[in-house]
Write an enzyme that holds these catalytic residues in place. Structure first.
Site, PDB file in Angstrom:
ATOM      1  N   ASP A   1      32.168   9.890  39.988  1.00  0.00           N
ATOM      2  CA  ASP A   1      32.428   8.874  38.980  1.00  0.00           C
ATOM      3  C   ASP A   1      33.737   9.297  38.323  1.00  0.00           C
ATOM      4  O   ASP A   1      34.029  10.503  38.225  1.00  0.00           O
ATOM      5  CB  ASP A   1      31.331   8.852  37.911  1.00  0.00           C
ATOM      6  CG  ASP A   1      30.065   8.113  38.352  1.00  0.00           C
ATOM      7  OD1 ASP A   1      29.977   7.725  39.530  1.00  0.00           O
ATOM      8  OD2 ASP A   1      29.174   7.942  37.496  1.00  0.00           O
TER       9      ASP A   1
ATOM     10  N   ASP B   1      33.725   5.479  33.658  1.00  0.00           N
ATOM     11  CA  ASP B   1      33.062   5.950  34.872  1.00  0.00           C
ATOM     12  C   ASP B   1      33.621   5.285  36.127  1.00  0.00           C
ATOM     13  O   ASP B   1      33.486   5.809  37.224  1.00  0.00           O
ATOM     14  CB  ASP B   1      31.557   5.643  34.802  1.00  0.00           C
ATOM     15  CG  ASP B   1      30.919   6.187  33.538  1.00  0.00           C
ATOM     16  OD1 ASP B   1      31.559   7.025  32.878  1.00  0.00           O
ATOM     17  OD2 ASP B   1      29.784   5.768  33.205  1.00  0.00           O
TER      18      ASP B   1
ATOM     19  N   ASP C   1      32.813  14.669  30.381  1.00  0.00           N
ATOM     20  CA  ASP C   1      33.371  14.398  29.063  1.00  0.00           C
ATOM     21  C   ASP C   1      32.422  14.601  27.884  1.00  0.00           C
ATOM     22  O   ASP C   1      32.750  14.238  26.749  1.00  0.00           O
ATOM     23  CB  ASP C   1      34.056  13.012  29.024  1.00  0.00           C
ATOM     24  CG  ASP C   1      33.163  11.884  29.503  1.00  0.00           C
ATOM     25  OD1 ASP C   1      32.028  12.152  29.935  1.00  0.00           O
ATOM     26  OD2 ASP C   1      33.602  10.717  29.447  1.00  0.00           O
TER      27      ASP C   1
ATOM     28  N   CYS D   1      33.282   7.412  27.070  1.00  0.00           N
ATOM     29  CA  CYS D   1      32.606   6.632  28.117  1.00  0.00           C
ATOM     30  C   CYS D   1      32.925   5.153  27.980  1.00  0.00           C
ATOM     31  O   CYS D   1      33.099   4.453  28.975  1.00  0.00           O
ATOM     32  CB  CYS D   1      31.086   6.705  27.982  1.00  0.00           C
ATOM     33  SG  CYS D   1      30.388   8.322  27.920  1.00  0.00           S
TER      34      CYS D   1
ATOM     35  N   HIS E   1      29.022  13.615  34.463  1.00  0.00           N
ATOM     36  CA  HIS E   1      30.356  13.486  33.863  1.00  0.00           C
ATOM     37  C   HIS E   1      30.753  14.729  33.058  1.00  0.00           C
ATOM     38  O   HIS E   1      29.905  15.401  32.488  1.00  0.00           O
ATOM     39  CB  HIS E   1      30.447  12.234  32.987  1.00  0.00           C
ATOM     40  CG  HIS E   1      29.952  11.015  33.710  1.00  0.00           C
ATOM     41  ND1 HIS E   1      29.396   9.944  33.077  1.00  0.00           N
ATOM     42  CD2 HIS E   1      29.925  10.714  35.043  1.00  0.00           C
ATOM     43  CE1 HIS E   1      29.053   9.028  33.971  1.00  0.00           C
ATOM     44  NE2 HIS E   1      29.359   9.475  35.183  1.00  0.00           N
TER      45      HIS E   1
HETATM   46  O1  DAV Z   1      25.032  14.872  28.239  1.00  0.00           O
HETATM   47  O2  DAV Z   1      24.764  12.981  27.775  1.00  0.00           O
HETATM   48  C1  DAV Z   1      26.922  12.025  29.195  1.00  0.00           C
HETATM   49  C2  DAV Z   1      28.324  11.833  29.667  1.00  0.00           C
HETATM   50  C3  DAV Z   1      28.634  10.438  29.867  1.00  0.00           C
HETATM   51  N1  DAV Z   1      29.985  10.193  30.315  1.00  0.00           N
HETATM   52  C4  DAV Z   1      25.358  13.759  28.397  1.00  0.00           C
HETATM   53  C5  DAV Z   1      26.501  13.418  29.310  1.00  0.00           C
END
Ligand code: DAV
Length: 364
Positions: free
Chosen positions: A196, A118, A247, A349, A245
């Site tokens: 981020d 991030d 990803d 992450c 995010h």
């Molecule tokens: O849906 O939990 C989290 C992404 C964290 N980089 C989610 C997205």
């Protein structure tokens, strides 16, 4: 090594799949804190029943047992990486528990150094410190200073995007997250650039990014102008009630292979179909609904890390996904991660790739 080959620069990352040589993995410390309650929290925490938990415990360490289990998972991930010959580096802890204040705001504390993805956007030979949309994470870059200095001395470029002010003007006043059936809306205003690093994902000359609770159009424009003509930054349209995010939503895993979250991606850009990419629709998560999740959704299983075009590190409990990855021609390496996912995020992450052996190319 071929003696005529030009050595790979110390920082070198153009996509998700060139052979991985060096990666930074976050750390679990005794004082890894529950993020303090602040303006961004109701926009990113999917499970409303957890809001009280954050209001009560934000700014204090996660329960010891939870941290131990999370650390156990993270150690297993580091083992997988090291066994594959990847160099693993870690950030430096700092006093997360100190209160933070600027002329515009104050929060109870910062959080942790759990999730490097991030904080740093690594592209080509440069490290960009992201203009993060969280007040409580605005000092997190400190944990990566020693590493950034070292990579800079080794020849990398290193820059910070304009650190956002994150004053009240940066956030929609009285924001309420959209419901499943409502049109998408986002917390950040267009007051200043915000993103981020994990809001964007690299795919050679093309970079994909989605607006989120911590990413606005101004941030996207900043990134495009900063990267210049070598790269094209494409905005992906998502529908996500608590967007944070890209990803766990949209991941180009290998040349011609795009993994998408069936609940969130509104439209895959034409360029993928035109260039013959396969769109891999991620199967439903298998994590039991009863498994405690605080910051993210069960779709965090999509948050994989590629060791190369074939080998993919995937959460051990997600058997259906593992089978799908095999069917799609990948070689999944299963690693337990549900207990890390409880407090933070997935493999992607928890890491940021620093060096992959490869060069800038176009996949379209
Ligand atoms: O849906 O939990 C989290 C992404 C964290 N980089 C989610 C997205």
């Amino acid at each position: 090594m071929d003696q005529h080959r030009i050595p790979t620069p110390i920082v070198n990352a153009f996509n998700e799949w060139d052979p991985l040589e060096e990666i930074v993995v976050g750390r679990v410390d005794e004082n890894t804190l529950v993020p303090p309650w602040d303006v961004i929290m109701p926009a990113v925490v999917h499970d409303k029943t957890q809001w009280d938990f954050f209001k009560r415990h934000g700014g204090t360490p996660w329960p010891v047992e939870m941290l131990k289990k999370a650390e156990h998972d993270l150690d297993a991930f580091v083992d997988v990486l090291e066994q594959a010959g990847v160099t693993v580096r870690q950030p430096e802890p700092y006093a997360y528990e100190r209160p933070l204040a600027t002329p515009d705001w104050e929060v109870a504390s910062s959080c942790y150094a759990l999730m490097p993805r991030d904080v740093l956007f690594v592209i080509g030979d440069q490290i960009i410190e992201a203009p993060m949309g969280w007040r409580s994470r605005s000092t997190e870059r400190i944990a990566y200073r020693e590493l950034c200095k070292e990579y800079f001395r080794g020849g990398a470029r290193w820059i910070a995007a304009p650190p956002p002010r994150l004053s009240d003007e940066s956030f929609t006043r009285d924001f309420v997250a959209p419901g499943e059936d409502e049109p998408q809306r986002f917390l950040p205003t267009e007051y200043e650039p915000m993103f981020d690093a994990a809001d964007a994902i690299k795919c050679g000359r093309d970079v994909f990014i989605a607006r989120s609770s911590c990413c606005n159009r101004f941030g996207i424009e900043w990134l495009q102008r900063h990267l210049g003509d070598e790269y094209t930054v494409h905005e992906i349209e998502v529908h996500d009630t608590h967007p944070m995010h890209i990803d766990a939503t949209f991941q180009p895993l290998a040349p011609g292979k795009l993994l998408i979250n069936p609940e969130r991606v509104v439209e895959v850009p034409d360029m993928f179909e035109k260039s013959g990419w396969d769109v891999l629709v991620c199967p439903e998560p298998e994590m039991p609904e009863s498994h405690p999740m605080y910051n993210c959704s069960r779709w965090i299983m999509m948050n994989v890390v590629m060791l190369d075009e074939k080998r993919v590190v995937v959460s051990a409990g997600e058997k259906r996904f593992v089978r799908a990855l095999k069917d799609w021609g990948f070689e999944p390496i299963e690693c337990p991660f549900w207990d890390f996912e409880t407090i933070g995020g997935g493999f992607h992450c928890a890491s940021v790739d620093i060096r992959r052996r490869g060069a800038l190319g176009s996949y379209f």
